[in-house]
Motif scaffolding. Sequence first.
Motif, PDB file in Angstrom:
ATOM      1  N   TYR A  41      -3.555  -0.339  19.604  1.00 54.60           N
ATOM      2  CA  TYR A  41      -4.238   0.786  19.060  1.00 54.60           C
ATOM      3  C   TYR A  41      -4.623   0.643  17.674  1.00 54.60           C
ATOM      4  O   TYR A  41      -5.414   1.708  17.268  1.00 54.60           O
ATOM      5  CB  TYR A  41      -3.793   2.146  19.542  1.00 54.60           C
ATOM      6  N   SER A  42      -3.930  -0.164  16.824  1.00 54.81           N
ATOM      7  CA  SER A  42      -4.416  -0.279  15.319  1.00 54.81           C
ATOM      8  C   SER A  42      -5.388  -1.084  15.303  1.00 54.81           C
ATOM      9  O   SER A  42      -6.177  -1.013  14.046  1.00 54.81           O
ATOM     10  CB  SER A  42      -3.275  -1.055  14.745  1.00 54.81           C
ATOM     11  N   PHE A  43      -6.113  -1.510  16.291  1.00 56.57           N
ATOM     12  CA  PHE A  43      -7.390  -2.341  16.303  1.00 56.57           C
ATOM     13  C   PHE A  43      -8.378  -1.330  16.680  1.00 56.57           C
ATOM     14  O   PHE A  43      -8.472  -0.691  17.660  1.00 56.57           O
ATOM     15  CB  PHE A  43      -7.497  -3.623  17.165  1.00 56.57           C
ATOM     16  N   GLY A  44      -9.808  -1.834  16.349  1.00 62.60           N
ATOM     17  CA  GLY A  44     -11.041  -1.003  16.597  1.00 62.60           C
ATOM     18  C   GLY A  44     -11.319  -1.516  18.183  1.00 62.60           C
ATOM     19  O   GLY A  44     -11.090  -2.431  18.670  1.00 62.60           O
ATOM     20  N   ASP A 102      -9.422  12.261  19.618  1.00 60.41           N
ATOM     21  CA  ASP A 102      -8.405  13.378  20.341  1.00 60.41           C
ATOM     22  C   ASP A 102      -6.869  13.096  20.121  1.00 60.41           C
ATOM     23  O   ASP A 102      -6.206  14.015  20.482  1.00 60.41           O
ATOM     24  CB  ASP A 102      -8.702  13.482  21.714  1.00 60.41           C
ATOM     25  N   GLY A 103      -6.195  12.140  19.708  1.00 57.33           N
ATOM     26  CA  GLY A 103      -5.088  11.879  19.475  1.00 57.33           C
ATOM     27  C   GLY A 103      -4.419  11.296  20.760  1.00 57.33           C
ATOM     28  O   GLY A 103      -3.143  11.306  20.960  1.00 57.33           O
ATOM     29  N   ARG A 104      -5.067  10.732  21.654  1.00 61.03           N
ATOM     30  CA  ARG A 104      -4.536  10.268  23.088  1.00 61.03           C
ATOM     31  C   ARG A 104      -4.048   9.128  22.897  1.00 61.03           C
ATOM     32  O   ARG A 104      -3.475   8.484  23.850  1.00 61.03           O
ATOM     33  CB  ARG A 104      -5.830  10.439  24.151  1.00 61.03           C
ATOM     34  N   TYR A 105      -4.650   8.069  21.988  1.00 60.84           N
ATOM     35  CA  TYR A 105      -4.265   6.800  21.705  1.00 60.84           C
ATOM     36  C   TYR A 105      -3.578   6.770  20.527  1.00 60.84           C
ATOM     37  O   TYR A 105      -4.213   7.153  19.521  1.00 60.84           O
ATOM     38  CB  TYR A 105      -5.288   5.771  21.822  1.00 60.84           C
ATOM     39  N   VAL A 106      -2.170   6.334  20.634  1.00 60.79           N
ATOM     40  CA  VAL A 106      -1.301   6.364  19.264  1.00 60.79           C
ATOM     41  C   VAL A 106      -0.883   4.950  19.147  1.00 60.79           C
ATOM     42  O   VAL A 106      -0.009   4.201  19.964  1.00 60.79           O
ATOM     43  CB  VAL A 106      -0.220   7.441  19.429  1.00 60.79           C
ATOM     44  N   THR A 107      -1.117   4.375  17.778  1.00 57.13           N
ATOM     45  CA  THR A 107      -0.439   3.196  17.570  1.00 57.13           C
ATOM     46  C   THR A 107       1.406   3.350  17.160  1.00 57.13           C
ATOM     47  O   THR A 107       1.638   3.976  16.478  1.00 57.13           O
ATOM     48  CB  THR A 107      -1.013   2.686  16.169  1.00 57.13           C
ATOM     49  N   ALA A 108       1.797   2.565  18.170  1.00 59.38           N
ATOM     50  CA  ALA A 108       3.334   2.763  18.133  1.00 59.38           C
ATOM     51  C   ALA A 108       3.896   1.840  19.285  1.00 59.38           C
ATOM     52  O   ALA A 108       3.114   1.330  20.081  1.00 59.38           O
ATOM     53  CB  ALA A 108       3.862   4.062  18.787  1.00 59.38           C
TER      54      ALA A 108
END
Length: 221
Positions: A41-44, A102-108
Amino acid sequence: MFLLSGPEMDGRILGCGDGPANFNAEATRKGVKVVSCDPIYSFGKADIEDRIAATYDQVIGQIRQNQNEFVWESIPSVEELGKVRMAAMQAFLEDYPAGLTDGRYVTAELPTLPFSEDAFDLALCSHLLFLYSRQLDEEFHSSSLLELCRVAKEVRVFPLLALGGEISPHLEGSVERLRAAGHQVSIQRVNYEFQRGACDMLRIQRADGDHQDAADGVIGA
């Protein structure tokens, strides 16, 4: 694959290692509170879409070479599997921009998550832990499971088989560490099987949670 029902879907859910899957999109449309985390999710959107297209033939080719390791019932063929997977990933791509906002996809990524203790009622991890046992050692597995227990009251992991169809060599040691930490651990049969023999999930109920005893397959009992 996770035996989800009404009560679980009413809580706060974390999907760990979700990648370009459509669980978050589908659940959100049904009003379920889900956060997915994954390093991808760090990618577009365009970059992820390009990666899906670039790896599609390779992934399907590997499945075709090893198709005897899968159960072709609900999905009758490799070609149909390709269509199902592409439809799911397209649903993800359509939801991804709004989900990021919305913050539903978080890079982690495991074994360290950027969430507070008790942030979720339920954490789900599919086709990451145990499946990639050759690539990820037992310390990674144990630390990841304990971290999931830190952020969620209950953790469910599927499948318990490594690539190739054997029970993960990290399962027993990971369970021992979880039990030593006071967590309740069980293996439960699920109503899902695509990888042949992969029809069990690991269920971990956190030590300080007010949970009902698991019905089946308590390890060490």
